[in-house]
Design a protein around this motif. Sequence first.
Motif, PDB file in Angstrom:
ATOM      1  N   GLU A   1       0.878  -1.558  -0.075  1.00  0.00           N
ATOM      2  CA  GLU A   1      -0.033  -0.168  -0.219  1.00  0.00           C
ATOM      3  C   GLU A   1       1.183   1.099   0.180  1.00  0.00           C
ATOM      4  O   GLU A   1       1.106   2.606  -0.154  1.00  0.00           O
ATOM      5  CB  GLU A   1      -1.018   0.278   1.371  1.00  0.00           C
ATOM      6  CG  GLU A   1      -0.398   0.137   2.661  1.00  0.00           C
ATOM      7  CD  GLU A   1       0.208  -1.156   3.477  1.00  0.00           C
ATOM      8  OE1 GLU A   1      -0.247  -1.880   2.761  1.00  0.00           O
ATOM      9  OE2 GLU A   1       0.008  -1.083   4.280  1.00  0.00           O
ATOM     10  N   ILE A   2       1.687   0.750   0.541  1.00  0.00           N
ATOM     11  CA  ILE A   2       2.863   2.205   0.331  1.00  0.00           C
ATOM     12  C   ILE A   2       3.092   2.313  -0.993  1.00  0.00           C
ATOM     13  O   ILE A   2       3.434   3.327  -1.335  1.00  0.00           O
ATOM     14  CB  ILE A   2       4.741   2.168   1.442  1.00  0.00           C
ATOM     15  CG1 ILE A   2       3.592   1.923   2.593  1.00  0.00           C
ATOM     16  CG2 ILE A   2       4.930   3.445   1.019  1.00  0.00           C
ATOM     17  CD1 ILE A   2       2.908   2.860   3.551  1.00  0.00           C
ATOM     18  N   GLN A   3       3.536   1.228  -1.705  1.00  0.00           N
ATOM     19  CA  GLN A   3       4.184   1.051  -2.840  1.00  0.00           C
ATOM     20  C   GLN A   3       3.508   1.910  -3.542  1.00  0.00           C
ATOM     21  O   GLN A   3       3.356   2.781  -4.549  1.00  0.00           O
ATOM     22  CB  GLN A   3       4.815   0.255  -3.532  1.00  0.00           C
ATOM     23  CG  GLN A   3       6.140  -0.542  -2.555  1.00  0.00           C
ATOM     24  CD  GLN A   3       6.246  -1.751  -3.348  1.00  0.00           C
ATOM     25  OE1 GLN A   3       5.142  -2.059  -4.332  1.00  0.00           O
ATOM     26  NE2 GLN A   3       7.129  -2.292  -3.138  1.00  0.00           N
ATOM     27  N   GLN A   4       1.955   1.835  -3.513  1.00  0.00           N
ATOM     28  CA  GLN A   4       1.229   2.181  -4.400  1.00  0.00           C
ATOM     29  C   GLN A   4       0.741   3.747  -4.138  1.00  0.00           C
ATOM     30  O   GLN A   4       0.349   4.217  -5.116  1.00  0.00           O
ATOM     31  CB  GLN A   4       0.084   1.493  -2.980  1.00  0.00           C
ATOM     32  CG  GLN A   4      -1.294   1.391  -4.879  1.00  0.00           C
ATOM     33  CD  GLN A   4      -0.982   0.820  -5.975  1.00  0.00           C
ATOM     34  OE1 GLN A   4      -0.984  -0.457  -5.978  1.00  0.00           O
ATOM     35  NE2 GLN A   4      -1.891   0.449  -7.216  1.00  0.00           N
ATOM     36  N   LYS A   5       1.182   3.941  -2.540  1.00  0.00           N
ATOM     37  CA  LYS A   5       0.283   5.580  -2.501  1.00  0.00           C
ATOM     38  C   LYS A   5       1.861   6.459  -3.004  1.00  0.00           C
ATOM     39  O   LYS A   5       1.620   7.562  -3.254  1.00  0.00           O
ATOM     40  CB  LYS A   5       1.086   5.796  -1.268  1.00  0.00           C
ATOM     41  CG  LYS A   5       1.144   7.310  -0.356  1.00  0.00           C
ATOM     42  CD  LYS A   5       1.009   7.187   0.864  1.00  0.00           C
ATOM     43  CE  LYS A   5       1.620   8.334   1.235  1.00  0.00           C
ATOM     44  NZ  LYS A   5       1.933   8.694   3.092  1.00  0.00           N
ATOM     45  N   LEU A   6       3.439   5.927  -3.047  1.00  0.00           N
ATOM     46  CA  LEU A   6       3.892   6.555  -3.460  1.00  0.00           C
ATOM     47  C   LEU A   6       3.986   7.030  -5.457  1.00  0.00           C
ATOM     48  O   LEU A   6       4.938   8.009  -5.720  1.00  0.00           O
ATOM     49  CB  LEU A   6       5.669   5.886  -3.339  1.00  0.00           C
ATOM     50  CG  LEU A   6       6.052   5.888  -1.835  1.00  0.00           C
ATOM     51  CD1 LEU A   6       7.677   5.440  -1.524  1.00  0.00           C
ATOM     52  CD2 LEU A   6       5.670   7.294  -0.872  1.00  0.00           C
ATOM     53  N   GLN A   7       3.962   5.944  -6.051  1.00  0.00           N
ATOM     54  CA  GLN A   7       3.524   6.044  -7.175  1.00  0.00           C
ATOM     55  C   GLN A   7       3.000   7.391  -7.839  1.00  0.00           C
ATOM     56  O   GLN A   7       2.133   7.805  -7.567  1.00  0.00           O
ATOM     57  CB  GLN A   7       2.350   4.823  -7.453  1.00  0.00           C
ATOM     58  CG  GLN A   7       2.488   4.362  -8.941  1.00  0.00           C
ATOM     59  CD  GLN A   7       3.606   3.179  -9.646  1.00  0.00           C
ATOM     60  OE1 GLN A   7       4.045   2.609  -8.530  1.00  0.00           O
ATOM     61  NE2 GLN A   7       3.650   3.092 -11.078  1.00  0.00           N
TER      62      GLN A   7
END
Length: 279
Positions: free
Chosen positions: A143-149
């Motif tokens: 979910e953090i990877q998604q947020k940083l995208q």
Amino acid sequence: MKVNKFSDLIGAEITGIDLRLPADAATHLQLNAALVENVALVIRDQDFTPEQYLAAVSLFGDPMDQHFTQYALPDCPLVHEVSNRHKDKSGTRVKHGAGWHTDHTNHLRPPKYTSLFAVSLPSQGGDTAVVNMRAAYAALPGEIQQKLQGMKTVNVFQGSAAANYSGQSADAQAERKPEPVLQPLVRVHPDNGKKALYFHPVKTENIVGMTAVDTQALLNDLLEHSIKDEFIYRHQWRKGDMLIWDNRAAMHKAHFDYDPNEFRLLYRVLVRGELPIAA
Ligand code: SIN
């Protein structure tokens, strides 16, 4: 030539090659591939004049100009000195690279590689550490990877957060340049398609759509997450070492854990990069 991996995640040692001699195409390819795979390489037992060092780094790409031209060698200006004897205009000793960072993010095409060569070393300490930001990104929760995208950092010569970091010289303030450059917070490596976190805490003024304060809080969290022992190669310098790392997948810092009365001098060359690819 032998490649000896220090760990699965970062760092390898190259022995059995003299980079003053011409390298054939296969060696050239093997060196570049080893660098991309291992993020940092230490090439042992080299003995360079500045011109020979510049030619050796050129095996990895085209050298580029660096900030702080006062540290350029007059007869070989693409080679800079990193010295613990440098003082800024206020007379304070400059601590080059004391905090984790990656180089020249305020350039549209920041350097893909940074290289250092040991000229004079303290009797102990003065290590250079490199952290694998590809491994750091892979270890983030989905979910953090998604947020940083898609997030973009706004990069300036020196951001307002610089006051919070030690080792920022008065000269850096004097050289502050106005044009901001956007960079992806997550970048894709052009050679292997892998994603890595990519930011310079001091050059980032803010992330687009976020305040400077919230940006620094996020970058601090990401840095804390990233600087795990297993992701770090801490290079203990030996005479003859040439170190080179891949800025597209790394941050680095200098350790100031030695007697400042002892002389530490390295030469540094940056290798021109491409436009960072956003994730
Ligand atoms: C740098 O950040 O380029 C300097 C690293 C070092 O002095 O070890």
